[in-house]
Design an enzyme around this catalytic site. Structure first.
Site, PDB file in Angstrom:
ATOM      1  N   LYS A 128      51.878  85.801  56.222  1.00 12.05           N
ATOM      2  CA  LYS A 128      52.690  84.593  55.959  1.00 12.05           C
ATOM      3  C   LYS A 128      53.576  84.808  54.726  1.00 12.05           C
ATOM      4  CE  LYS A 128      49.047  81.855  58.045  1.00 12.05           C
ATOM      5  NZ  LYS A 128      48.586  80.543  58.361  1.00 12.05           N
ATOM      6  N   SER A 132      41.275  80.473  61.489  1.00 11.62           N
ATOM      7  CA  SER A 132      40.108  80.557  60.611  1.00 11.62           C
ATOM      8  C   SER A 132      39.130  81.660  61.014  1.00 11.62           C
ATOM      9  CB  SER A 132      39.407  79.199  60.525  1.00 11.62           C
ATOM     10  OG  SER A 132      40.276  78.222  59.985  1.00 11.62           O
ATOM     11  N   ASN A 175      48.464  88.280  59.743  1.00 11.24           N
ATOM     12  CA  ASN A 175      49.687  87.534  59.443  1.00 11.24           C
ATOM     13  C   ASN A 175      49.634  87.134  57.972  1.00 11.24           C
ATOM     14  OD1 ASN A 175      51.828  85.788  59.254  1.00 11.24           O
ATOM     15  ND2 ASN A 175      50.914  84.171  60.523  1.00 11.24           N
ATOM     16  N   GLU A 179      53.402  77.317  62.674  1.00 13.46           N
ATOM     17  CA  GLU A 179      54.134  76.906  61.459  1.00 13.46           C
ATOM     18  C   GLU A 179      55.639  76.936  61.707  1.00 13.46           C
ATOM     19  OE1 GLU A 179      52.153  79.606  58.780  1.00 13.46           O
ATOM     20  OE2 GLU A 179      50.309  78.472  59.067  1.00 13.46           O
ATOM     21  N   GLY A 200      44.057  77.821  59.199  1.00 10.52           N
ATOM     22  CA  GLY A 200      43.986  77.603  57.760  1.00 10.52           C
ATOM     23  C   GLY A 200      43.123  76.417  57.358  1.00 10.52           C
ATOM     24  N   HIS A 254      54.884  81.044  66.184  1.00 17.48           N
ATOM     25  CA  HIS A 254      53.745  80.607  65.369  1.00 17.48           C
ATOM     26  C   HIS A 254      53.838  79.094  65.153  1.00 17.48           C
ATOM     27  CE1 HIS A 254      51.028  80.105  61.982  1.00 17.48           C
ATOM     28  NE2 HIS A 254      50.491  81.268  62.327  1.00 17.48           N
ATOM     29  N   GLU A 299      46.263  80.022  69.243  1.00 18.11           N
ATOM     30  CA  GLU A 299      45.967  79.522  67.903  1.00 18.11           C
ATOM     31  C   GLU A 299      46.016  77.999  67.912  1.00 18.11           C
ATOM     32  OE1 GLU A 299      46.863  82.796  64.785  1.00 18.11           O
ATOM     33  OE2 GLU A 299      48.612  81.511  64.993  1.00 18.11           O
TER      34      GLU A 299
HETATM   35  C1  PEP Z   1      47.541  82.210  61.386  1.00 15.09           C
HETATM   36  O1  PEP Z   1      48.293  81.647  60.609  1.00 15.09           O
HETATM   37  O2  PEP Z   1      48.024  82.889  62.314  1.00 15.09           O
HETATM   38  C2  PEP Z   1      46.110  82.050  61.190  1.00 15.09           C
HETATM   39  C3  PEP Z   1      45.325  82.324  62.187  1.00 15.09           C
HETATM   40  O3  PEP Z   1      45.702  81.611  59.959  1.00 15.09           O
HETATM   41  P1  PEP Z   1      44.177  81.493  59.423  1.00 15.09           P
HETATM   42  O4  PEP Z   1      43.435  82.727  59.884  1.00 15.09           O
HETATM   43  O5  PEP Z   1      44.290  81.405  57.963  1.00 15.09           O
HETATM   44  O6  PEP Z   1      43.605  80.261  60.064  1.00 15.09           O
END
Ligand code: PEP
Length: 254
Positions: A11, A210, A9, A96, A170, A94, A164
Site C-alpha cells: 500500500k 487480515s 500489498n 481501497e 485491515g 483493490h 478480499e
Molecule cells: C489488502 O489490503 O489487500 C489486505 C489484505 O490488507 P490486510 O492484510 O492488512 O487486511
C-alpha cells in the site's frame, strides 16, 4: 491445481530505503523456500529498486494500480507500458481503489484488458462490503465483479483473482476459511468457469483480509484457496516469509 501464490500489498507504506530493505529481508528469508510464487507490490516509486533487490531470485514484483491508457494527459498516473520491465503483476480493483478513488467495474475492466495487452498479470480484487454480506448479497456482488472485471477478455493466461471481503481488510476481522472457501470455490470459481470453461481451473484464487502467520494455514488448507494477498503483515519480512512458508507447506499436503 494452480501454483500457490502469496502476494504482499505494501500500500502507501515504505520509503525507497525501507522498501529496498524489506525486499532484501524477504529475499533472505525465502532462500530455502520452494513451492510458492511470492510477489512484492511496493509503491510505484520503489518498483525499480525492489526489482533490483530481488533480481536473480524467484521473487516477483507487482504494481498496486495503473491507468488503462498508454500515455497522455493523465497527471499523476502510470500506464501499463511504463510498468513493462519493472514488474510482472499488477493489483487491479483493490477495494481501497474502488471505495476511496471511485473505481467501478467498467474502469477496472479497461485496466485488466490493458494489463493483458502489455503482458502484465492482473491480480483482480473482488469482495463485498459488510452491508452487502449482511443483506445476503455477497455472492451476487462478487459474481458480478468477476464477470464485469473480465468482460471481453478471451485469454486469461496469467490471471490471478483475489477475494478480499471489504470488512476483513485491515480490520483484524478475517473471514473464516469456510466463508472464504464458499465464495471462492463457489461464486468465483463458477463465474470463471461460466466465462472461460476449463481454463478457469488454472487461475490462482487468493484470499485477502487480515491474513497473518497464525491464520494462513486455515485458508491454504482449503482446496479452493491457492494462496493469499497480504496487506499489513507483508510489511514485516519475517511475518511475510512465514505466511509464504505456511502456505507452501499446507499446499504440499493437499
Ligand atoms: C489488502 O489490503 O489487500 C489486505 C489484505 O490488507 P490486510 O492484510 O492488512 O487486511
Amino acid at each position: 491445481m494452480p501454483t500457490p501464490v502469496v502476494a504482499g500489498n505494501w500500500k502507501m507504506n515504505t520509503t525507497l530505503a525501507e522498501a529496498t530493505a524489506l525486499a532484501a529481508g524477504v529475499r533472505e528469508g525465502m532462500k530455502a523456500l520452494r513451492g510458492v510464487e511470492v510477489i512484492l507490490c511496493p509503491p510505484f516509486i520503489s518498483l525499480a529498486a525492489v526489482r533490483d533487490a530481488v533480481r536473480g531470485s524467484s521473487i516477483k514484483v507487482g504494481a498496486q494500480n495503473m491507468h488503462f491508457e498508454k500515455s497522455g494527459a493523465f497527471t499523476g498516473e502510470v500506464s501499463a507500458a511504463m510498468l513493462q520491465g519493472l514488474c510482472d503483476y499488477v493489483i487491479l480493483g483493490h477495494s481501497e481503489r474502488r471505495q476511496l478513488f471511485g473505481e467501478d467495474d467498467g474502469l477496472i475492466n479497461r485496466k485488466v484488458k490493458a494489463a493483458f495487452a502489455h503482458g502484465l498479470r492482473p491480480i483482480l480484487c473482488v469482495g463485498e462490503t459488510l452491508e452487502q454480506r449482511e443483506s445476503g448479497r455477497a455472492a451476487q456482488v462478487v459474481g458480478q465483479q468477476v464477470k464485469a472485471g473480465l468482460a471481453g477478455v478471451h485469454d486469461i493466461t496469467g490471471l490471478v483473482v483475489a477475494y478480499e471481503p471489504v470488512w476483513a481488510i485491515g480490520t483484524g476481522r478475517a473471514a473464516t476459511p469456510e466463508i472464504a472457501a464458499e465464495v471462492m470455490g463457489g461464486t468465483i470459481a463458477e463465474a470463471l468457469r461460466e466465462l472461460f470453461g476449463a481454463a478457469a481451473g488454472q487461475v490462482p484464487l487468493l484470499y485477502g483480509g487480515s491474513v497473518n502467520p497464525g491464520n494462513v494455514a486455515g485458508y491454504a488448507g482449503q482446496a479452493s484457496i491457492h494462496g493469499a494477498l497480504v496487506g499489513g503483515a507483508s510489511l514485516q519480512a519475517a511475518q511475510f516469509v512465514e505466511i509464504a512458508r505456511a502456505t507452501a507447506a499446507a499446499k504440499a499436503l493437499s
